[in-house]
Write an enzyme that holds these catalytic residues in place. Structure first.
Site, PDB file in Angstrom:
ATOM      1  N   ASP A  36       0.841  -1.185  -0.003  1.00 32.95           N
ATOM      2  CA  ASP A  36       0.196   0.159  -0.050  1.00 32.95           C
ATOM      3  C   ASP A  36       0.634   1.329  -0.096  1.00 32.95           C
ATOM      4  OD1 ASP A  36      -2.166   2.067   0.684  1.00 32.95           O
ATOM      5  OD2 ASP A  36      -3.391   0.121   1.143  1.00 32.95           O
ATOM      6  N   ARG A  38       0.497   3.370   2.132  1.00 33.45           N
ATOM      7  CA  ARG A  38       0.921   3.850   3.357  1.00 33.45           C
ATOM      8  C   ARG A  38       0.674   2.508   4.322  1.00 33.45           C
ATOM      9  NH1 ARG A  38      -4.600   3.653   5.594  1.00 33.45           N
ATOM     10  NH2 ARG A  38      -5.755   3.265   3.970  1.00 33.45           N
ATOM     11  N   TYR A 144     -16.208   7.613  -9.888  1.00 35.14           N
ATOM     12  CA  TYR A 144     -16.041   6.290  -9.605  1.00 35.14           C
ATOM     13  C   TYR A 144     -16.733   5.375 -10.225  1.00 35.14           C
ATOM     14  CZ  TYR A 144     -16.089   2.465  -5.872  1.00 35.14           C
ATOM     15  OH  TYR A 144     -15.944   1.246  -5.555  1.00 35.14           O
ATOM     16  N   LYS A 148     -15.317   2.502 -12.693  1.00 34.41           N
ATOM     17  CA  LYS A 148     -15.534   1.126 -12.661  1.00 34.41           C
ATOM     18  C   LYS A 148     -15.943   0.477 -13.900  1.00 34.41           C
ATOM     19  CE  LYS A 148     -13.800   0.324  -8.314  1.00 34.41           C
ATOM     20  NZ  LYS A 148     -12.904  -0.581  -8.235  1.00 34.41           N
TER      21      LYS A 148
HETATM   22  C1  AKB Z   1     -18.843   3.531  -2.165  1.00 37.95           C
HETATM   23  O1  AKB Z   1     -19.721   3.737  -1.419  1.00 37.95           O
HETATM   24  O2  AKB Z   1     -18.587   4.373  -2.821  1.00 37.95           O
HETATM   25  C2  AKB Z   1     -18.176   2.208  -2.085  1.00 37.95           C
HETATM   26  C3  AKB Z   1     -19.035   1.232  -3.217  1.00 37.95           C
HETATM   27  C4  AKB Z   1     -20.329   1.250  -2.998  1.00 37.95           C
HETATM   28  O3  AKB Z   1     -18.473   0.869  -3.893  1.00 37.95           O
HETATM   29  N1  AKB Z   1     -18.532   1.568  -0.893  1.00 37.95           N
END
Ligand code: AKB
Length: 312
Positions: A36, A38, A144, A148
């Site tokens: 990692d 850290r 995010y 993904k």
């Molecule tokens: C988030 O809340 O960003 C994560 C996920 C659902 O992938 N826990």
């Protein structure tokens, strides 16, 4: 793959910590290398080798892989939904470059197997929200989720073009007591237990009836380990996996059974919109069919175990 050496990238994080410990328990401490940017908690640091590693640095990853003769990589480093909204470019760089580096190493034959987690964040407002199917409209609304979804497509591409052995699940919100999550929308479901014990009250950043798919950590680790060891169909799938789903008011009720004076207040903020774009529940029938996935923990059992362990 019984004696293969495993590298966990992002081992100090919420899932990385427990995955590393589980793999060390199943195999040997010396055959599971943690890494990692850290250091992690004492249990992680004292149970085996740890390497400081920046997941965006391909040369550094390759050096660690070669030094320890790694054949399996679990890429757990990622910036989650809330933090990624604050740092979109940084999130994209971390979430994408780390994956492409690992897939390239697998394509070059340096490593043999890759596990990379996706998330329910690949779904968006246009996906059916209840029992969201494996194959459906995927229009994520967060950086995010976009990263993904792109990652899932890259995995499918490397599998199809270069026969890379890459495996993936779409994790729901993961609840655990050993290491806190950081920067996610589903983090409230961990914070609530900490605050219930420390303060007897919790101010929730989601509205009381916001239902989300969730899972206790032991089930998430079981899914990961079972998937990595399963015989799978030829085509890549980032599998939907389901366990429990609940609202903030339902988890609060489960806590009230143990802490009768517990108080919850709802102050939804910008995270409410992210939560509303995600499914309420997940159809995981393909994971059940392809590799016999089955969860164990109910909301009630999870609350019991969380409170018991956090009290210690
Ligand atoms: C988030 O809340 O960003 C994560 C996920 C659902 O992938 N826990």
């Amino acid at each position: 793959m019984k004696n293969s050496i495993k590298l966990i990238i992002g081992a100090a994080g919420q899932i990385g910590t427990e995955l590393t410990l589980k793999l060390r328990e199943m195999h040997t401490n010396s055959s599971v290398i943690a890494s990692d940017i850290r250091e992690g908690n004492d249990e992680l640091m004292h149970s085996g080798t740890f390497e400081v590693l920046d997941a965006t640095d391909k040369i550094a990853i390759q050096a660690v892989v070669e030094k320890h003769h790694i054949s399996e990589v679990y890429l757990m480093a990622a910036m989650l939904s809330v933090t990624a909204e604050k740092h979109p470019k940084k999130a994209w760089d971390l979430n994408m470059n780390s994956l492409l580096h690992v897939l390239e190493l697998a394509k070059e034959g340096v490593i043999k197997k890759v596990f990379w987690p996706s998330s329910i964040a690949v779904f968006g407002n246009s996906s059916p929200p209840i029992y969201t199917p494996q194959k459906t409209i995927l229009e994520p609304t967060t950086v995010y989720g976009i990263s993904k979804l792109a990652g899932e497509n890259w995995c499918a591409y490397y599998k199809d073009k270069y026969n890379v052995d890459v495996r993936s699940v779409r994790y729901p919100g993961i609840i655990s007591w050993k290491t806190k999550p950081g920067g996610g929308t589903t983090d409230y479901a961990v914070e609530i237990y900490h605050k219930a014990l420390a303060d007897g009250s919790y101010e929730c950043f989601l509205a009381e009836n916001t239902r989300l798919p969730m899972m206790y950590m032991d089930d998430a680790i079981k899914a990961t380990v079972n998937l990595v060891n399963a015989d799978l169909p030829k085509t890549f799938t980032s599998y939907n996996i389901a366990a429990i789903d609940f609202t903030p008011s339902e988890i609060a009720k489960s806590i009230l059974k143990y802490i009768p004076a517990f108080k919850i207040k709802y102050s939804p903020d910008f995270r409410q919109k992210i939560a509303e774009s995600w499914p309420e529940s997940i159809d995981d029938s393909q994971a059940k069919r392809d590799w016999s996935w089955q969860h164990t923990f109910s909301l009630e059992r999870m609350t019991e175990v969380m409170l018991e362990n956090l009290k210690k």
